[in-house]
Motif scaffolding. Structure first.
Motif, mmCIF file in Angstrom:
data_model
loop_
_atom_site.group_PDB
_atom_site.id
_atom_site.type_symbol
_atom_site.label_atom_id
_atom_site.label_comp_id
_atom_site.label_asym_id
_atom_site.label_seq_id
_atom_site.Cartn_x
_atom_site.Cartn_y
_atom_site.Cartn_z
ATOM 1 N N ALA A 153 -3.649 -0.265 -3.776
ATOM 2 C CA ALA A 153 -2.937 -0.908 -4.884
ATOM 3 C C ALA A 153 -1.602 -1.505 -4.469
ATOM 4 N N MET A 154 -1.049 -1.085 -3.333
ATOM 5 C CA MET A 154 0.232 -1.651 -2.919
ATOM 6 C C MET A 154 0.069 -2.751 -1.869
ATOM 7 N N GLY A 155 -1.170 -3.091 -1.503
ATOM 8 C CA GLY A 155 -1.349 -4.113 -0.477
ATOM 9 C C GLY A 155 -2.602 -4.932 -0.665
ATOM 10 N N ALA A 183 1.863 -10.442 -8.299
ATOM 11 C CA ALA A 183 1.347 -9.071 -8.416
ATOM 12 C C ALA A 183 1.051 -8.693 -9.858
ATOM 13 N N THR A 184 1.507 -9.492 -10.829
ATOM 14 C CA THR A 184 1.310 -9.123 -12.233
ATOM 15 C C THR A 184 -0.150 -9.123 -12.670
ATOM 16 N N PRO A 185 -1.040 -9.997 -12.137
ATOM 17 C CA PRO A 185 -2.447 -9.857 -12.542
ATOM 18 C C PRO A 185 -3.029 -8.483 -12.230
ATOM 19 N N GLN A 186 -2.765 -7.979 -11.024
ATOM 20 C CA GLN A 186 -3.254 -6.653 -10.669
ATOM 21 C C GLN A 186 -2.569 -5.583 -11.507
ATOM 22 N N LEU A 187 -1.272 -5.767 -11.758
ATOM 23 C CA LEU A 187 -0.510 -4.803 -12.567
ATOM 24 C C LEU A 187 -1.083 -4.708 -13.975
ATOM 25 N N ALA A 245 -0.827 -15.551 -19.584
ATOM 26 C CA ALA A 245 -2.025 -15.678 -18.749
ATOM 27 C C ALA A 245 -2.578 -14.317 -18.346
ATOM 28 N N VAL A 246 -1.704 -13.405 -17.912
ATOM 29 C CA VAL A 246 -2.197 -12.134 -17.369
ATOM 30 C C VAL A 246 -2.688 -11.187 -18.450
ATOM 31 N N LEU A 247 -2.554 -11.554 -19.727
ATOM 32 C CA LEU A 247 -3.249 -10.778 -20.754
ATOM 33 C C LEU A 247 -4.761 -10.831 -20.523
ATOM 34 N N ILE A 302 -4.578 10.613 -13.577
ATOM 35 C CA ILE A 302 -3.879 10.634 -12.286
ATOM 36 C C ILE A 302 -4.190 9.369 -11.493
ATOM 37 N N VAL A 303 -5.465 8.990 -11.468
ATOM 38 C CA VAL A 303 -5.847 7.776 -10.745
ATOM 39 C C VAL A 303 -5.127 6.563 -11.318
ATOM 40 N N GLY A 304 -5.134 6.437 -12.641
ATOM 41 C CA GLY A 304 -4.478 5.295 -13.273
ATOM 42 C C GLY A 304 -2.986 5.266 -13.020
ATOM 43 N N ALA A 305 -2.337 6.439 -13.079
ATOM 44 C CA ALA A 305 -0.891 6.492 -12.854
ATOM 45 C C ALA A 305 -0.532 6.123 -11.418
ATOM 46 N N VAL A 306 -1.329 6.609 -10.456
ATOM 47 C CA VAL A 306 -1.072 6.287 -9.054
ATOM 48 C C VAL A 306 -1.261 4.794 -8.805
ATOM 49 N N ARG A 307 -2.310 4.223 -9.375
ATOM 50 C CA ARG A 307 -2.539 2.782 -9.205
ATOM 51 C C ARG A 307 -1.400 1.970 -9.799
ATOM 52 N N LEU A 308 -0.963 2.348 -11.000
ATOM 53 C CA LEU A 308 0.116 1.604 -11.660
ATOM 54 C C LEU A 308 1.402 1.682 -10.853
ATOM 55 N N LEU A 309 1.751 2.870 -10.375
ATOM 56 C CA LEU A 309 2.962 3.040 -9.580
ATOM 57 C C LEU A 309 2.900 2.218 -8.300
ATOM 58 N N SER A 310 1.751 2.199 -7.659
ATOM 59 C CA SER A 310 1.612 1.487 -6.388
ATOM 60 C C SER A 310 1.722 -0.030 -6.577
ATOM 61 N N VAL A 311 1.113 -0.553 -7.640
ATOM 62 C CA VAL A 311 1.212 -1.991 -7.889
ATOM 63 C C VAL A 311 2.649 -2.378 -8.233
ATOM 64 N N LEU A 312 3.361 -1.503 -8.941
ATOM 65 C CA LEU A 312 4.773 -1.761 -9.225
ATOM 66 C C LEU A 312 5.581 -1.843 -7.936
ATOM 67 N N ILE A 313 5.292 -0.951 -7.003
ATOM 68 C CA ILE A 313 5.977 -0.991 -5.701
ATOM 69 C C ILE A 313 5.687 -2.315 -4.998
ATOM 70 N N ALA A 314 4.429 -2.733 -5.028
ATOM 71 C CA ALA A 314 4.064 -3.997 -4.381
ATOM 72 C C ALA A 314 4.770 -5.174 -5.032
ATOM 73 N N ALA A 315 4.847 -5.174 -6.360
ATOM 74 C CA ALA A 315 5.492 -6.285 -7.064
ATOM 75 C C ALA A 315 6.967 -6.385 -6.707
ATOM 76 N N LEU A 316 7.632 -5.233 -6.537
ATOM 77 C CA LEU A 316 9.069 -5.229 -6.263
ATOM 78 C C LEU A 316 9.382 -5.562 -4.805
ATOM 79 N N THR A 317 8.449 -5.310 -3.908
ATOM 80 C CA THR A 317 8.737 -5.484 -2.480
ATOM 81 C C THR A 317 8.064 -6.702 -1.860
ATOM 82 N N MET A 318 7.182 -7.388 -2.600
ATOM 83 C CA MET A 318 6.407 -8.468 -2.012
ATOM 84 C C MET A 318 7.279 -9.625 -1.543
#
Length: 507
Positions: free
Chosen positions: A410-412, A171-175, A45-47, A317-333
């Motif tokens: 991206a993390m919230g 969180a995977t759709p945003q990721l 689905a998230v493709l 840099i923007v893309g890397a920061v966004r990706l890292l932040s969404v990963l944090i959100a997915a792991l902590t949600m």
């Protein structure tokens, strides 16, 4: 009188011998095995979100190329480039509007698959464009597909996921959207702009093929009276060894209490209109934080504040920061909870926007005016400031503040609002209400994106950032007063909370 067998002592009558509790490793292994098909269905689905993220930033490398295009019919002026970038949001709003019907008419899965038609057609138009109208129509069609999937995918993922992993999967759709944007940036370094559109067709084909192998949402099937299909879908998603009787009965009981379609009269009921209002306001406030105009005009903002950052490095840099932040959100949600992430996210965005506004108002100005933002005067906000020194460490402030803003979002308020929308909406209104939320979200995004430059030209670059900071304070109050914590609760328990107002359902 003889003692009953169940009360007898000894090995012969040990009918139900006690087993030692499973170790944490065994629980994790069993959970992974039971959820592996849910992971497959979620990935399929998230493709669609991958394609959404890819299409959203397609203009980033394409507009500079078309502004210097040798073909006169494709060469973009500044006004045309603005429309080429922003018309995507109008298409997304139309996609959200169509989702209000398609989500309940075709179902979640088929609606996602249907989005492949305008998406593939849009990429084909842009790849073979011979005039501006083909570019704008292709951009609108890809936006329409993005708006449709933005309304359907979170609902589908939420409805097929067990409570224990729904936060991470939510969180995977945003990721995947962020990963799609990163892929576009990377391919933009290698491929011409036409081939970027051709490359966008690949994930669309993969999405259709994989979705054809997974079932529809059991909740949707039950709402259409297809009990046998719903049972098979739930059994497939939970695995061959899982006992789904209790979960199936719980879903069926909830569906039976909401067998009729939602009407305007039903919206007067608090258990119906309250979650819809919360979800709609969350999506509206999410856009008012300034995420869309900041991402769209990030490089001009850096130019106007004299951050000496090459565009390619900026995007990476923007893309890397966004990706890292969404990963944090997915792991902590599913550990910290939804509300904690929303509080942290709004606080970080408030500090970042306030810092950017203060820097623009009191900080150094660039040595030359920026034509993209239209800052014709040598001063920002009407105050004469000394020129910036390019080597000064002070010029790192807007870069760090912008990165902090994107990380906070991206993390919230990025992934969590999508997840909460799919969790709190009542089943009867879930399809139509999710489309309404996406429609409102993208109309707000279009309004902000188109008004950002006129506001900057009239009042200065600091004014939008002060406005965004004030909105973040409103988000903090809204989270504390109106947003329920849904961590670890089933969708039926969440709906019971809104129906009865008993907080014991959410404990």
């Amino acid at each position: 009188m003889q003692e009953p067998l169940l009360g007898a002592e000894g090995r012969d009558y040990d009918t139900f011998p006690e087993r030692p509790p499973p170790s944490p490793w065994e629980r994790a292994r069993v959970g992974a095995l039971q959820n592996k098909r849910v992971f497959l269905a979620t990935f399929a689905a998230v493709l669609g979100n991958f394609s959404f993220g890819y299409a959203l930033v397609y203009t980033s490398p394409v507009i500079p190329a078309l502004e210097h295009c040798l073909e006169p019919e494709l060469r973009l002026t500044k006004a045309q480039a603005s429309w080429f970038g922003s018309v995507f949001t109008l298409g997304a709003a139309a996609g959200g509007l169509s989702a209000m019907v398609l989500n309940d008419l075709l179902g979640r899965k088929l609606s996602i698959m249907f989005s492949a038609i305008p998406l593939a057609a849009g990429y084909a138009l842009m790849a073979g464009a011979r005039g501006l109208w083909m570019l704008l129509l292709g951009r609108t069609l890809t936006g329409f597909a993005g708006g449709l999937t933005a309304a359907c995918i979170p609902v589908y993922v939420s409805e097929i996921s067990p409570p224990g992993v729904r936060g991470a999967l939510g969180a995977t759709p945003q990721l995947m959207a962020v990963f799609g944007s990163l892929s576009l940036y990377a391919l933009g370094l290698l491929l011409p702009w036409r081939w970027l559109a051709v490359a966008g067709e690949g994930p669309v084909l993969a999405m259709v093929v994989l979705l054809s192998l997974v079932p529809n949402s059991p909740r949707f099937l039950l709402s259409r009276g297809r009990e046998e299909e719903a049972w098979q879908a739930l059994a497939w998603l939970r695995g061959a060894d899982a006992d789904v009787r209790w979960e199936f009965e719980q879903i069926r009981d909830n569906v039976q209490t909401q067998s009729s379609r939602v009407s305007w009269a039903d919206l007067r009921d608090p258990h119906m209109h309250r979650p819809v209002a919360i979800a709609l306001l969350m999506r509206f406030l999410q856009q008012l934080t300034g995420i869309t105009p900041i991402l769209v005009y990030l490089q001009p903002i850096f130019d106007s504040t004299d951050v000496l950052l090459p565009p390619k490095d900026d995007a990476a840099i923007v893309g890397a920061v966004r990706l890292l932040s969404v990963l944090i959100a997915a792991l902590t949600m599913d550990l910290a909870g939804r509300k904690v992430l929303l509080f942290v996210s709004a606080s970080v965005m408030f500090a970042a926007n306030l810092t950017l506004g203060l820097y623009v108002h009191f900080g150094p100005r660039p040595p030359t005016p920026n034509s993209t933002l239209g800052l014709e005067s040598g001063a920002v906000g009407g105050t004469e400031l000394p020129p910036a020194t390019p080597s000064s460490y002070l010029t790192l402030v807007p870069l760090l503040a912008a990165m902090s803003f994107i990380m906070g979002y991206a993390m919230g308020w990025g992934p969590v609002t999508w997840l909460l929308m799919s969790e709190i909406l009542p089943l009867r209104a879930r399809g139509a209400a999710s489309g309404l939320c996406v429609l409102g979200s993208w109309l707000a995004a279009f309004a902000l994106t188109k008004s950002f430059l006129p506001v900057v030209n009239a009042f200065g670059l600091q004014v939008p950032f002060f406005f965004f900071a004030a909105v973040c304070l409103v988000n903090l109050l809204f989270t504390g007063c109106c947003v329920p914590e849904t961590k670890g609760r089933s969708l039926e328990q969440i709906e019971s909370f809104f129906r009865t107002r008993r907080r014991s359902f959410l404990r």
